[in-house]
Design a protein around this motif. Structure first.
Motif, PDB file in Angstrom:
ATOM      1  N   THR A   1       7.497   1.819   9.645  1.00 12.65           N
ATOM      2  CA  THR A   1       6.279   1.448  10.357  1.00 12.65           C
ATOM      3  C   THR A   1       6.611   1.058  11.798  1.00 12.65           C
ATOM      4  OG1 THR A   1       6.351  -0.926   9.898  1.00 12.65           O
ATOM      5  CG2 THR A   1       5.401   0.495   8.184  1.00 12.65           C
ATOM      6  N   PRO A   2       5.599   1.000  12.661  1.00 11.89           N
ATOM      7  CA  PRO A   2       5.840   0.562  14.036  1.00 11.89           C
ATOM      8  C   PRO A   2       6.463  -0.837  14.119  1.00 11.89           C
ATOM      9  CG  PRO A   2       3.701   1.617  13.876  1.00 11.89           C
ATOM     10  CD  PRO A   2       4.221   1.474  12.476  1.00 11.89           C
ATOM     11  N   ALA A   3       6.249  -1.663  13.092  1.00 16.16           N
ATOM     12  CA  ALA A   3       6.839  -3.008  13.059  1.00 16.16           C
ATOM     13  C   ALA A   3       8.251  -3.005  12.474  1.00 16.16           C
ATOM     14  CB  ALA A   3       5.948  -3.942  12.242  1.00 16.16           C
ATOM     15  N   GLY A   4       8.741  -1.830  12.088  1.00 18.65           N
ATOM     16  CA  GLY A   4      10.102  -1.715  11.561  1.00 18.65           C
ATOM     17  C   GLY A   4      10.231  -1.899  10.067  1.00 18.65           C
ATOM     18  N   GLN A   5       9.124  -1.928   9.346  1.00 20.91           N
ATOM     19  CA  GLN A   5       9.173  -2.045   7.890  1.00 20.91           C
ATOM     20  C   GLN A   5       9.547  -0.688   7.292  1.00 20.91           C
ATOM     21  OE1 GLN A   5       5.130  -3.300   7.982  1.00 20.91           O
ATOM     22  NE2 GLN A   5       5.653  -5.357   7.278  1.00 20.91           N
ATOM     23  N   VAL A   6      10.495  -0.702   6.368  1.00 21.39           N
ATOM     24  CA  VAL A   6      11.006   0.528   5.767  1.00 21.39           C
ATOM     25  C   VAL A   6      10.348   0.714   4.401  1.00 21.39           C
ATOM     26  CG1 VAL A   6      13.063   1.770   5.028  1.00 21.39           C
ATOM     27  CG2 VAL A   6      13.186   0.196   6.985  1.00 21.39           C
ATOM     28  N   LEU A   7       9.632   1.824   4.218  1.00 21.66           N
ATOM     29  CA  LEU A   7       8.956   2.139   2.961  1.00 21.66           C
ATOM     30  C   LEU A   7       9.645   3.339   2.333  1.00 21.66           C
ATOM     31  CD1 LEU A   7       5.264   1.939   4.246  1.00 21.66           C
ATOM     32  CD2 LEU A   7       6.725   0.084   3.407  1.00 21.66           C
ATOM     33  N   VAL A   8       9.946   3.248   1.030  1.00 21.49           N
ATOM     34  CA  VAL A   8      10.665   4.309   0.332  1.00 21.49           C
ATOM     35  C   VAL A   8       9.968   4.611  -0.982  1.00 21.49           C
ATOM     36  CG1 VAL A   8      12.907   5.064  -0.550  1.00 21.49           C
ATOM     37  CG2 VAL A   8      12.823   3.388   1.288  1.00 21.49           C
ATOM     38  N   CYS A   9       9.821   5.909  -1.288  1.00 18.42           N
ATOM     39  CA  CYS A   9       9.261   6.342  -2.570  1.00 18.42           C
ATOM     40  C   CYS A   9      10.364   6.429  -3.614  1.00 18.42           C
ATOM     41  CB  CYS A   9       8.650   7.739  -2.461  1.00 18.42           C
ATOM     42  SG  CYS A   9       7.250   7.886  -1.355  1.00 18.42           S
ATOM     43  N   GLY A  10      10.127   5.863  -4.781  1.00 18.03           N
ATOM     44  CA  GLY A  10      10.987   6.073  -5.946  1.00 18.03           C
ATOM     45  C   GLY A  10      10.329   7.146  -6.797  1.00 18.03           C
ATOM     46  N   GLY A  11      10.721   8.386  -6.591  1.00 18.71           N
ATOM     47  CA  GLY A  11      10.046   9.521  -7.218  1.00 18.71           C
ATOM     48  C   GLY A  11      10.067   9.524  -8.733  1.00 18.71           C
TER      49      GLY A  11
ATOM     50  N   SER B   1      10.822   6.869 -10.636  1.00 21.94           N
ATOM     51  CA  SER B   1      10.419   5.564 -11.161  1.00 21.94           C
ATOM     52  C   SER B   1       8.966   5.226 -10.825  1.00 21.94           C
ATOM     53  CB  SER B   1      11.333   4.475 -10.610  1.00 21.94           C
ATOM     54  OG  SER B   1      11.244   4.442  -9.196  1.00 21.94           O
ATOM     55  N   ASP B   2       8.302   6.136 -10.093  1.00 21.93           N
ATOM     56  CA  ASP B   2       6.885   5.958  -9.769  1.00 21.93           C
ATOM     57  C   ASP B   2       6.619   4.650  -9.020  1.00 21.93           C
ATOM     58  OD1 ASP B   2       6.434   8.347 -11.226  1.00 21.93           O
ATOM     59  OD2 ASP B   2       6.276   7.205 -13.080  1.00 21.93           O
ATOM     60  N   THR B   3       7.409   4.401  -7.988  1.00 20.09           N
ATOM     61  CA  THR B   3       7.256   3.168  -7.220  1.00 20.09           C
ATOM     62  C   THR B   3       7.333   3.423  -5.720  1.00 20.09           C
ATOM     63  OG1 THR B   3       9.624   2.733  -7.274  1.00 20.09           O
ATOM     64  CG2 THR B   3       8.309   1.701  -8.997  1.00 20.09           C
ATOM     65  N   ILE B   4       6.790   2.488  -4.973  1.00 19.58           N
ATOM     66  CA  ILE B   4       6.970   2.421  -3.524  1.00 19.58           C
ATOM     67  C   ILE B   4       7.610   1.068  -3.242  1.00 19.58           C
ATOM     68  CG2 ILE B   4       5.884   2.411  -1.243  1.00 19.58           C
ATOM     69  CD1 ILE B   4       5.560   5.086  -2.629  1.00 19.58           C
ATOM     70  N   LEU B   5       8.751   1.095  -2.561  1.00 18.77           N
ATOM     71  CA  LEU B   5       9.460  -0.133  -2.222  1.00 18.77           C
ATOM     72  C   LEU B   5       9.397  -0.397  -0.730  1.00 18.77           C
ATOM     73  CD1 LEU B   5      12.838   0.173  -4.190  1.00 18.77           C
ATOM     74  CD2 LEU B   5      10.718  -0.922  -4.917  1.00 18.77           C
ATOM     75  N   GLN B   6       9.450  -1.667  -0.381  1.00 17.22           N
ATOM     76  CA  GLN B   6       9.665  -2.058   1.012  1.00 17.22           C
ATOM     77  C   GLN B   6      11.062  -2.650   1.081  1.00 17.22           C
ATOM     78  OE1 GLN B   6       6.925  -4.864   2.703  1.00 17.22           O
ATOM     79  NE2 GLN B   6       8.122  -5.077   4.564  1.00 17.22           N
ATOM     80  N   VAL B   7      11.869  -2.129   2.001  1.00 17.66           N
ATOM     81  CA  VAL B   7      13.247  -2.562   2.189  1.00 17.66           C
ATOM     82  C   VAL B   7      13.339  -3.237   3.553  1.00 17.66           C
ATOM     83  CG1 VAL B   7      15.637  -1.737   2.349  1.00 17.66           C
ATOM     84  CG2 VAL B   7      14.058  -0.658   0.745  1.00 17.66           C
ATOM     85  N   ASP B   8      14.224  -4.211   3.682  1.00 19.28           N
ATOM     86  CA  ASP B   8      14.370  -4.896   4.968  1.00 19.28           C
ATOM     87  C   ASP B   8      14.866  -3.935   6.047  1.00 19.28           C
ATOM     88  OD1 ASP B   8      17.045  -4.712   4.055  1.00 19.28           O
ATOM     89  OD2 ASP B   8      17.598  -6.554   5.068  1.00 19.28           O
ATOM     90  N   TRP B   9      14.686  -4.315   7.311  1.00 18.40           N
ATOM     91  CA  TRP B   9      15.015  -3.422   8.438  1.00 18.40           C
ATOM     92  C   TRP B   9      16.501  -3.104   8.514  1.00 18.40           C
ATOM     93  CZ3 TRP B   9      18.304  -4.870  12.339  1.00 18.40           C
ATOM     94  CH2 TRP B   9      18.643  -6.211  12.406  1.00 18.40           C
ATOM     95  N   GLU B  10      17.332  -3.957   7.922  1.00 14.17           N
ATOM     96  CA  GLU B  10      18.770  -3.693   7.909  1.00 14.17           C
ATOM     97  C   GLU B  10      19.145  -2.654   6.854  1.00 14.17           C
ATOM     98  OE1 GLU B  10      19.857  -7.920   7.438  1.00 14.17           O
ATOM     99  OE2 GLU B  10      21.156  -7.544   9.170  1.00 14.17           O
TER     100      GLU B  10
END
Length: 123
Positions: free
Chosen positions: A56-66, A68-77
């Motif tokens: 995201t523009p704020a640096g939030q990292v979003l990842v699909c778990g294909g 596992s049917d999930t969407i995760l948010q991971v820290d910017w690091e």
């Protein structure tokens, strides 16, 4: 430094100093510096068969778990999970793509072999 791995998706941080790469064959998210140096490796059971990735523009990292049917948010690091944003209980099934819309404050998810796009309002 030359790294060899399968790349599914990649995204760049808003500041341009980090590159995030999904590696579905090894179920991990890699974070690289601009020069290719490996900064972090993130693994989580929910990242099985991950596909979509968005920063995201704020640096939030979003990842699909294909798988596992999930969407995760991971820290910017790229080191730790901050939240599970959506699961199968929310109607998630094989997410392939994810995007955040700042206009609507929504996470938009495309799914594999599905004509439906899921939209989740976030605060």
């Amino acid at each position: 430094m030359l790294l060899c791995f399968a790349v599914e998706k990649c995204a760049v941080s808003p500041t341009g100093d980090r590159l995030y790469i999904t590696n579905p064959s090894q179920h991990k998210l890699l974070t690289l510096a601009r020069d290719g140096t490996l900064l972090a490796t993130f693994r989580d059971p929910a990242l099985g068969g991950q596909y979509g990735l968005h920063v995201t523009p704020a640096g939030q990292v979003l990842v699909c778990g294909g798988w596992s049917d999930t969407i995760l948010q991971v820290d910017w690091e790229g080191k730790s999970k901050l939240a599970t944003l959506a699961t199968q209980e929310d109607g998630m099934w094989r997410p392939e793509s994810v995007c955040y819309s700042s206009t609507t404050s929504s996470i938009i998810v495309g799914q594999w072999r599905d004509n439906n796009i899921l939209v989740f309002r976030v605060e």
